[in-house]
Write a protein that holds these residues in place. Structure first.
Motif, PDB file in Angstrom:
ATOM      1  N   ASP A 132      13.136 -14.765   1.119  1.00 18.52           N
ATOM      2  CA  ASP A 132      11.693 -14.445   1.061  1.00 18.52           C
ATOM      3  C   ASP A 132      11.472 -13.127   0.315  1.00 18.52           C
ATOM      4  O   ASP A 132      12.416 -12.370   0.072  1.00 18.52           O
ATOM      5  N   SER A 133      10.204 -12.873  -0.035  1.00 21.41           N
ATOM      6  CA  SER A 133       9.988 -11.651  -0.810  1.00 21.41           C
ATOM      7  C   SER A 133       8.614 -11.028  -0.599  1.00 21.41           C
ATOM      8  O   SER A 133       7.659 -11.687  -0.162  1.00 21.41           O
ATOM      9  N   ILE A 134       8.576  -9.744  -0.935  1.00 20.90           N
ATOM     10  CA  ILE A 134       7.333  -8.967  -0.929  1.00 20.90           C
ATOM     11  C   ILE A 134       7.104  -8.505  -2.365  1.00 20.90           C
ATOM     12  O   ILE A 134       8.040  -8.037  -3.019  1.00 20.90           O
ATOM     13  N   ILE A 135       5.874  -8.674  -2.835  1.00 13.96           N
ATOM     14  CA  ILE A 135       5.547  -8.268  -4.212  1.00 13.96           C
ATOM     15  C   ILE A 135       4.299  -7.390  -4.159  1.00 13.96           C
ATOM     16  O   ILE A 135       3.274  -7.790  -3.593  1.00 13.96           O
ATOM     17  N   ASN A 136       4.404  -6.206  -4.720  1.00 11.34           N
ATOM     18  CA  ASN A 136       3.322  -5.228  -4.660  1.00 11.34           C
ATOM     19  C   ASN A 136       2.689  -5.043  -6.038  1.00 11.34           C
ATOM     20  O   ASN A 136       3.408  -4.920  -7.033  1.00 11.34           O
ATOM     21  N   THR A 137       1.369  -4.999  -6.079  1.00  9.83           N
ATOM     22  CA  THR A 137       0.705  -4.731  -7.357  1.00  9.83           C
ATOM     23  C   THR A 137       0.572  -3.229  -7.561  1.00  9.83           C
ATOM     24  O   THR A 137      -0.090  -2.536  -6.794  1.00  9.83           O
ATOM     25  N   SER A 138       1.231  -2.762  -8.588  1.00  7.30           N
ATOM     26  CA  SER A 138       1.175  -1.347  -8.960  1.00  7.30           C
ATOM     27  C   SER A 138       0.189  -1.202 -10.124  1.00  7.30           C
ATOM     28  O   SER A 138      -0.845  -1.883 -10.159  1.00  7.30           O
TER      29      SER A 138
END
Ligand code: NAD
Length: 291
Positions: free
Chosen positions: A176-182
């Motif tokens: 699974d993953s976490i993706i952050n908008t920078s």
């Protein structure tokens, strides 16, 4: 050489602004391109459940649609833009995904925990968290950044990522993953967005540190750093002249469209990126980023 649809829409956008934040996508003219018919799903996210904050519009909407094309089920969170949210849910369902919208203020810790509880109650699992909600208050004079604005910007843009990631992690497992908008502003700075760009810099460090922290669990954490993209955030926060010129100073000499961001989020959520964690993908029209 004839212009492609992304070059054409850049030329069609007239100066415009909205007097409220969050901005509303249905009030934009022309509408952003959030679904590229050339993007074909290949089952890359089959059976996964994704929670996308800021998923009613802009980049979040395009990500929701691309994820649905790849077989994921979709939960979107947003502040109060119900009409935009309904449109996203409709578009996602058209690709066969189950979808649910959650209107909540993610700057508040209790709301973030409740959001994850609600997503688990609805879908029974969570595999991909896309931390994408964000606010900005352009301020030319540094001395005019009030403590209230500073708090609101940090609470919305980066505190929410801590709250939601903490709430989500117990439900995530290997793969699974976490993706952050920078943002590109994290890397090159932005004189009239000092508080905003600081939150985006914090997101870069948060991404690297959390990635190292959870790597043993097989969970990956990455970010996408957009350049100038045609979304409601732009007419809602810049004056008409600035929103009209958006993206002209990039090497590609145009703004990007949300649909041009979505494949990066698919890559980072799928098994295509199993050896990628703690990184940023720069989708910004060609600005060269060195760190
Ligand atoms: P957008 O207006 O479509 O999305 C912003 C979203 O944030 C909205 O859906 C809104 O509901 C949500 N939001 C704001 N405050 C919230 C709160 N307190 N609680 C819950 N939700 C809240 O605009 P966008 O450009 O797609 O923005 C998505 C992300 O992309 C943001 O993090 C933004 O900083 C980032 N970004 C955008 C650009 C650009 O040029 N558009 C460039 C770099 C980074």
């Amino acid at each position: 050489m004839s212009k492609d649809k992304y070059e054409k829409i850049h030329d069609q956008i007239d100066p415009q602004e909205q007097d409220h934040q969050p901005g509303v996508e249905s009030e934009m003219s022309p509408q952003p391109i959030y679904d590229d018919e050339n993007y074909k799903g290949a089952g890359k996210l089959e059976g996964k459940v994704a929670l996308i904050t800021g998923g009613d519009s802009g980049i979040g909407r395009a990500v929701a649609i691309a994820y649905a094309k790849e077989g994921a089920h979709i939960a979107i969170a947003y502040l109060d833009e119900h009409e935009d949210a309904d449109k996203t849910i409709e578009a996602v369902k058209a690709y066969g995904a189950e979808a649910q919208k959650f209107a909540t203020d993610v700057s508040q810790v209790e709301n973030c925990h409740q959001l994850v509880v609600d997503v688990i109650a609805e879908f029974g699992q969570l595999n991909v968290l896309v931390n994408n909600a964000g606010k900005q208050f352009p301020t030319e004079d540094f001395l005019d950044i009030s403590p209230e604005q500073l708090h609101e910007t940090f609470e919305t843009n980066i505190y929410s990522m801590f709250y939601l990631s903490q709430a989500a992690l117990p439900h995530l497992s290997k793969g699974d993953s976490i993706i952050n908008t920078s943002s590109v502003t994290a890397y090159r700075g932005s004189p009239a967005l000092i508080d905003y760009s600081s939150t985006k810099g914090a997101i870069t460090s948060f991404t690297r540190s959390l990635a190292a922290n959870v790597s043993e669990q097989g969970i990956r954490v990455n970010s996408v750093a957009p350049g100038p993209i045609w979304t409601p955030l732009i007419p809602a926060t810049f004056d008409a002249e600035k929103s009209g010129k958006q993206g002209e100073d990039t090497p590609l000499e145009r703004r990007g469209q949300p649909a041009e961001l979505a494949p990066a989020y698919v890559y980072l959520a799928s098994t295509d990126s199993t050896y990628v964690t703690g990184q940023a993908i720069h989708v910004n029209g060609g600005d060269f980023i060195t760190s």
